[in-house]
Scaffold this active site. Structure first.
Site, PDB file in Angstrom:
ATOM      1  N   ASN A   1      -7.193 -36.681  -9.263  1.00 49.82           N
ATOM      2  CA  ASN A   1      -6.379 -37.320 -10.221  1.00 49.82           C
ATOM      3  C   ASN A   1      -6.939 -38.835 -10.246  1.00 49.82           C
ATOM      4  O   ASN A   1      -7.277 -39.513  -9.114  1.00 49.82           O
ATOM      5  CB  ASN A   1      -4.966 -37.226  -9.673  1.00 49.82           C
ATOM      6  CG  ASN A   1      -4.105 -37.578 -10.849  1.00 49.82           C
ATOM      7  OD1 ASN A   1      -3.969 -38.884 -11.316  1.00 49.82           O
ATOM      8  ND2 ASN A   1      -3.476 -36.452 -11.357  1.00 49.82           N
TER       9      ASN A   1
ATOM     10  N   GLU B   1      -7.319 -25.965  -0.423  1.00 46.88           N
ATOM     11  CA  GLU B   1      -6.439 -24.849   0.328  1.00 46.88           C
ATOM     12  C   GLU B   1      -4.924 -25.011  -0.238  1.00 46.88           C
ATOM     13  O   GLU B   1      -4.369 -23.707  -0.332  1.00 46.88           O
ATOM     14  CB  GLU B   1      -6.509 -25.314   1.806  1.00 46.88           C
ATOM     15  CG  GLU B   1      -7.790 -25.324   2.544  1.00 46.88           C
ATOM     16  CD  GLU B   1      -8.611 -26.679   2.454  1.00 46.88           C
ATOM     17  OE1 GLU B   1      -8.608 -27.228   1.435  1.00 46.88           O
ATOM     18  OE2 GLU B   1      -9.277 -27.041   3.495  1.00 46.88           O
TER      19      GLU B   1
ATOM     20  N   CYS C   1      -8.316 -30.373   6.096  1.00 47.36           N
ATOM     21  CA  CYS C   1      -7.830 -31.616   6.880  1.00 47.36           C
ATOM     22  C   CYS C   1      -6.473 -31.430   7.228  1.00 47.36           C
ATOM     23  O   CYS C   1      -5.842 -30.241   7.551  1.00 47.36           O
ATOM     24  CB  CYS C   1      -7.601 -32.465   5.399  1.00 47.36           C
ATOM     25  SG  CYS C   1      -6.053 -31.972   4.511  1.00 47.36           S
TER      26      CYS C   1
ATOM     27  N   CYS D   1      -3.760 -29.930   5.416  1.00 44.20           N
ATOM     28  CA  CYS D   1      -3.882 -28.509   5.116  1.00 44.20           C
ATOM     29  C   CYS D   1      -3.671 -27.505   6.215  1.00 44.20           C
ATOM     30  O   CYS D   1      -3.183 -26.403   6.054  1.00 44.20           O
ATOM     31  CB  CYS D   1      -5.325 -28.297   4.415  1.00 44.20           C
ATOM     32  SG  CYS D   1      -5.403 -28.990   2.701  1.00 44.20           S
TER      33      CYS D   1
HETATM   34  N1  THU Z   1     -10.649 -31.632   0.506  1.00 45.61           N
HETATM   35  C1  THU Z   1     -10.338 -30.423   0.094  1.00 45.61           C
HETATM   36  O1  THU Z   1      -9.911 -29.859  -0.805  1.00 45.61           O
HETATM   37  N2  THU Z   1     -10.181 -29.474   1.434  1.00 45.61           N
HETATM   38  C2  THU Z   1     -10.480 -30.083   2.670  1.00 45.61           C
HETATM   39  O2  THU Z   1     -10.452 -29.114   3.419  1.00 45.61           O
HETATM   40  C3  THU Z   1     -11.187 -31.238   2.904  1.00 45.61           C
HETATM   41  C4  THU Z   1     -11.163 -32.273   1.547  1.00 45.61           C
HETATM   42  C5  THU Z   1     -11.181 -32.516  -0.888  1.00 45.61           C
HETATM   43  C6  THU Z   1      -9.847 -33.713  -1.003  1.00 45.61           C
HETATM   44  C7  THU Z   1     -10.620 -34.499  -2.192  1.00 45.61           C
HETATM   45  O3  THU Z   1     -10.398 -33.876  -3.363  1.00 45.61           O
HETATM   46  C8  THU Z   1     -11.963 -34.233  -1.465  1.00 45.61           C
HETATM   47  O4  THU Z   1     -11.940 -33.058  -0.622  1.00 45.61           O
HETATM   48  C9  THU Z   1     -12.506 -35.544  -0.607  1.00 45.61           C
HETATM   49  O5  THU Z   1     -11.707 -35.764   0.368  1.00 45.61           O
END
Ligand code: THU
Length: 130
Positions: free
Chosen positions: A44, A54, A85, A88
């Site tokens: 965003n 996730e 992360c 998540c």
């Molecule tokens: N991100 C995820 O979608 N999943 C993860 O396991 C790690 C990070 C995304 C969040 C953000 O949109 C981008 O990766 C960079 O951090």
């Protein structure tokens, strides 16, 4: 061995909305029914309002009426293994168990597999509120 996740992840990662980080991520959650639920990261312009792949996949699973997670597969680009992360890991904890498997993919295929217990030891979960 047949891998149902890899083709799905490849298809879905193309839909990631990551114009700011340019780090597309896809996730596929497997409910206890065996159904797969996919999702991508959705960023965003107001940066903190974005969310992870996730979260999207788990949201699709719960929206379909499933709350028991058996596995979740994640695909990202880059050289490093993209593990979920911290936030998540906690979201996965809500619907998984210590033995829930987290499969981490790169564009070329599976890179590593962990249990949720390995990624989030001594976790806080729904049982604490009983
Ligand atoms: N991100 C995820 O979608 N999943 C993860 O396991 C790690 C990070 C995304 C969040 C953000 O949109 C981008 O990766 C960079 O951090």
């Amino acid at each position: 061995m047949d891998d149902p996740y890899f083709p799905l992840l490849q298809e879905v990662i193309a839909k990631a909305y990551a114009p700011y980080s340019r780090f597309p991520v896809a996730a596929v959650a497997r409910g206890v029914s065996g159904t797969h639920y996919s999702g991508v990261n959705v960023e965003n312009a107001a940066y903190p309002q974005g969310w992870c792949a996730e979260a999207s996949a788990l949201s699709a699973m719960v929206s379909a009426g499933e709350t028991e997670l058996t596995e979740i597969a994640v695909m990202a680009t880059g050289d490093a293994i993209c593990t979920p992360c911290g936030g998540c890991r906690q979201k996965i904890r809500e619907f998984g168990t210590s033995s829930t498997r987290v499969l981490c993919y790169g564009p070329e295929g599976l890179r590593a597999t962990y249990t949720l217990e390995e990624l989030l030891p001594h976790s806080f979960g729904p049982d604490h509120l009983k």
